[in-house]
Design a protein around this motif. Sequence first.
Motif, PDB file in Angstrom:
ATOM      1  N   ALA A 115      17.411 -10.179 -48.459  1.00  0.00           N
ATOM      2  CA  ALA A 115      16.638  -8.951 -48.591  1.00  0.00           C
ATOM      3  C   ALA A 115      17.487  -7.727 -48.273  1.00  0.00           C
ATOM      4  O   ALA A 115      17.179  -6.621 -48.696  1.00  0.00           O
ATOM      5  CB  ALA A 115      15.427  -9.011 -47.661  1.00  0.00           C
ATOM      6  N   ARG A 116      18.547  -7.930 -47.495  1.00  0.00           N
ATOM      7  CA  ARG A 116      19.313  -6.761 -47.085  1.00  0.00           C
ATOM      8  C   ARG A 116      20.699  -6.670 -47.702  1.00  0.00           C
ATOM      9  O   ARG A 116      21.331  -5.619 -47.663  1.00  0.00           O
ATOM     10  CB  ARG A 116      19.423  -6.750 -45.557  1.00  0.00           C
ATOM     11  N   ILE A 118      23.715  -5.918 -49.907  1.00  0.00           N
ATOM     12  CA  ILE A 118      23.864  -4.885 -50.932  1.00  0.00           C
ATOM     13  C   ILE A 118      24.914  -5.269 -51.974  1.00  0.00           C
ATOM     14  O   ILE A 118      25.245  -4.484 -52.862  1.00  0.00           O
ATOM     15  CB  ILE A 118      24.255  -3.532 -50.298  1.00  0.00           C
ATOM     16  N   PRO A 158      28.796  -4.422 -43.989  1.00  0.00           N
ATOM     17  CA  PRO A 158      28.401  -3.073 -43.566  1.00  0.00           C
ATOM     18  C   PRO A 158      26.940  -2.986 -43.143  1.00  0.00           C
ATOM     19  O   PRO A 158      26.553  -2.024 -42.492  1.00  0.00           O
ATOM     20  CB  PRO A 158      28.669  -2.218 -44.805  1.00  0.00           C
ATOM     21  N   VAL A 159      26.125  -3.954 -43.523  1.00  0.00           N
ATOM     22  CA  VAL A 159      24.715  -3.861 -43.146  1.00  0.00           C
ATOM     23  C   VAL A 159      24.299  -4.975 -42.190  1.00  0.00           C
ATOM     24  O   VAL A 159      23.115  -5.193 -41.959  1.00  0.00           O
ATOM     25  CB  VAL A 159      23.797  -3.873 -44.401  1.00  0.00           C
TER      26      VAL A 159
ATOM     27  N   LYS B 474      32.861   4.149 -55.762  1.00  0.00           N
ATOM     28  CA  LYS B 474      32.548   2.974 -54.988  1.00  0.00           C
ATOM     29  C   LYS B 474      32.025   3.370 -53.622  1.00  0.00           C
ATOM     30  O   LYS B 474      31.018   2.844 -53.135  1.00  0.00           O
ATOM     31  CB  LYS B 474      33.833   2.167 -54.822  1.00  0.00           C
ATOM     32  N   TYR B 477      28.555   4.644 -53.845  1.00  0.00           N
ATOM     33  CA  TYR B 477      27.589   3.557 -54.068  1.00  0.00           C
ATOM     34  C   TYR B 477      27.309   2.833 -52.765  1.00  0.00           C
ATOM     35  O   TYR B 477      26.170   2.594 -52.384  1.00  0.00           O
ATOM     36  CB  TYR B 477      28.133   2.554 -55.094  1.00  0.00           C
ATOM     37  N   LEU B 478      28.394   2.550 -52.035  1.00  0.00           N
ATOM     38  CA  LEU B 478      28.247   1.809 -50.789  1.00  0.00           C
ATOM     39  C   LEU B 478      27.369   2.560 -49.801  1.00  0.00           C
ATOM     40  O   LEU B 478      26.472   1.998 -49.187  1.00  0.00           O
ATOM     41  CB  LEU B 478      29.621   1.598 -50.158  1.00  0.00           C
ATOM     42  N   ALA B 481      23.793   2.446 -50.831  1.00  0.00           N
ATOM     43  CA  ALA B 481      23.213   1.105 -50.707  1.00  0.00           C
ATOM     44  C   ALA B 481      23.001   0.742 -49.249  1.00  0.00           C
ATOM     45  O   ALA B 481      21.998   0.128 -48.885  1.00  0.00           O
ATOM     46  CB  ALA B 481      24.122   0.086 -51.383  1.00  0.00           C
ATOM     47  N   ILE B 482      23.966   1.146 -48.406  1.00  0.00           N
ATOM     48  CA  ILE B 482      23.829   0.812 -46.987  1.00  0.00           C
ATOM     49  C   ILE B 482      22.590   1.475 -46.419  1.00  0.00           C
ATOM     50  O   ILE B 482      21.801   0.855 -45.706  1.00  0.00           O
ATOM     51  CB  ILE B 482      25.090   1.249 -46.197  1.00  0.00           C
ATOM     52  N   SER B 485      19.533  -0.347 -47.504  1.00  0.00           N
ATOM     53  CA  SER B 485      19.364  -1.619 -46.819  1.00  0.00           C
ATOM     54  C   SER B 485      18.861  -1.405 -45.397  1.00  0.00           C
ATOM     55  O   SER B 485      17.998  -2.118 -44.904  1.00  0.00           O
ATOM     56  CB  SER B 485      20.686  -2.361 -46.799  1.00  0.00           C
TER      57      SER B 485
END
Lengths: 189, 505
Positions: A115-116, A118, A158-159, B474, B477-478, B481-482, B485
């Motif tokens: 779910a998390r 990316i 990173p997440v 990039k 985007y990261l 997206a982070i 999330s």
Amino acid sequence: MIASLPAAFLIILPLLLILARLLKFLPENNNDAITRLTEDLDRILPQTQCRQCGYDGCEPYARAVAKGTVALNLCVPGGSATERGIARILGREPATSTNKEAHDADPQIAVIDAARCIGCVKCIRACPVDAILGAAKQVHAVLPGLCTGCGLCLPPCPVDCISLAASPRINRHFGWTKPGRLRSPRPSA
Amino acid sequence: MNRVLHDFPGGLKLPTGKELSDRLPSLLHPLPERLYLPLHQHVGHPAMPCVRVGDKVRKGQLIAGAREYVSVPVHASTSGRILTIGDYPVPHPAEFKAPCIVIEADGLDEWHDIEPSPDYAATDPADLQRVIHHCGIVGLGGAGFPTHVKLGEGFENAVELLIINGVECEPYITCDDRLIQEKADYIIAGARMIAHAVQARQCVIAIEDDMPEARQALVTALDGDDIELVAVPTRYPAGGEKQLIRTLTGRDVPVGGLPIDIGIVIQNVATAAAVYRAVTRGEPLISRYVTITGAIENPRNLQVLLGTPVRDCVEKCGHRSFSESRIILGGPMMGMQVNHPYIPIVKTTNCVLIQQRESLPPELPCIKCGRCSEVCPAGLMPQRLYHAALRDDFGQAVDRHLFECIECGLCAYVCPSRIPLVRYFRYAKTQINNKERQLQTAQDLRERFLAKQQRDRQDARSSPSAPEAAQDDKRAYLKEAISRSRSRRERIRHQHDPDEKPGDD
Ligand code: SF4
Ligand code: SF4
Ligand code: SF4
Ligand code: SF4
Ligand code: SF4
């Protein structure tokens, strides 16, 4: 005297040539020996590729040991059993071991929270044994049969969506216990 | 009946306990409310579910397919709805839970469309093997090895002799005996089909000499001289593969080898009956005969749908008090004890034996009496194996042919010191197998690691870093997206526990 000089030369020349050849080949032979020794040593390392020994993986550590520059007890997952194995291969006494018995922890594997995730591919780059499947911007997944639980994929994410969990493999690696003895509880590290 | 019979080493005449259950005809066990069908009821890879929770299924419908050759599919044993797919207790010595498909029966027991194969004798043996594979048939004698694999191996090699094994040597178990008495014609027809599938030159149906009714049934049903009927002397474990081959042919399966190495294929009688149903009607394997016996009111053979909880069957035979009894799946010699009465009957369950719980006196040291060696049908020296296993000297155990042990249990049965020898042997076997598997895995990982390192080195050499603009893209985007999330995570967290303080993980 003058006549015998060329004759002597003729005898010495091939000897010199042989010596030169030998000198040229000596380092290579030595390399071969190290490569072979590295392979032998690598075969008894646990192949967790976790870098806790301070090297980039099991093979690099094996190479360092083969070159004779480092201690024999650096592999953490392998513990003293691995150290003894290394010592046996090198024909040396194991150091008065400061190493713990291999911790017999339940095997773990990495799990990605779909779910998390990316899809940044960072974990794939970090995984030493290609145990993660995925492509850029896609949800990634760990192949449970290959993951060694080394944990190297956790920090780059990173997440923080990767965690270690008990390996489902223990189901298939069922072992009958020895009768009459209860299995001693696992030491807590 | 003029075959010269041979003797196998060791063995013992045991009190049979078969009279409890072999007189009465088998009963059709009523439809249970729920059926628990494990995906892994056989040797090899588990089947993969191909239905979803909530789906309606009909009796005989495929619910989990075989992806690999050494694997077999699972079919719905009755019509109903898929209730869940998840982990439930399965027959396993360590009481594991394993993936099962749970069907809630709708009571209609409505058949899926099934189709008989055309006349088998005109069918290509390979097609016949495929039918057997698709119908999910495994060895029903207890081992659960996929039948099509054995037949395939047989077909590749020249099969001199096909043995249909009705020698039910283990005490208490009578399901094959009853099956022969009630379905002798199925077994004979099935035997001919298997013989065709492997192109066997001869076929023998073997039973024990204390099964007169079964023998009579077979004699009556046998309408030709292509199949030979042999009654072997009753002595445990006469029905073991290697022992039976020795008795019938005087030949030994080579150490570490298989019957096919000497041109023999051996199949259980129940497997033959299942093959008959599969070929003549297209019926997959969804039920079997099970002996319910031991310390219960009405011991009996039941025809049970696969997936039926053991508890249902045992209660049907008048058993109530689960706390005072032990449940053994299989017979007293080779069966496994389980504690969970809800585990399902699976393809390999031939018997449910109820015994009173009793506390056994502890084991004593080995007195080297040698009785275990006298009875060992594999010609081993169990006491030596025991000492090796006790010391964890696995090399020694393997040298003494640990893996030839068929776990028949005779050595432990006769041991005056009550040493549970078989458990030591199982322990040693699993230790050795796990070690081997670990080594294999380590080898795979080593190769993957070296391959990856090489690739990384090449990448570092050949690809210069991407152009600035692409890198910026990039990064953007990261970043985006982070944050997406993160917020998703927060949301999920709030939904689950609204008062959790932020920051603790
Ligand atoms: S610590 Fe051991 S297992 Fe981990 S990489 Fe080093 S040698 Fe391999
Ligand atoms: S997936 Fe993660 S924990 Fe598993 S082997 Fe790869 S890097 Fe290690
Ligand atoms: S590092 Fe984390 S976010 Fe990136 S692909 Fe791997 S699991 Fe997904
Ligand atoms: S029967 Fe038991 S006591 Fe006798 S030799 Fe065998 S293991 Fe030892
Ligand atoms: S259990 Fe194994 S060792 Fe014991 S008698 Fe049977 S075959 Fe021989």
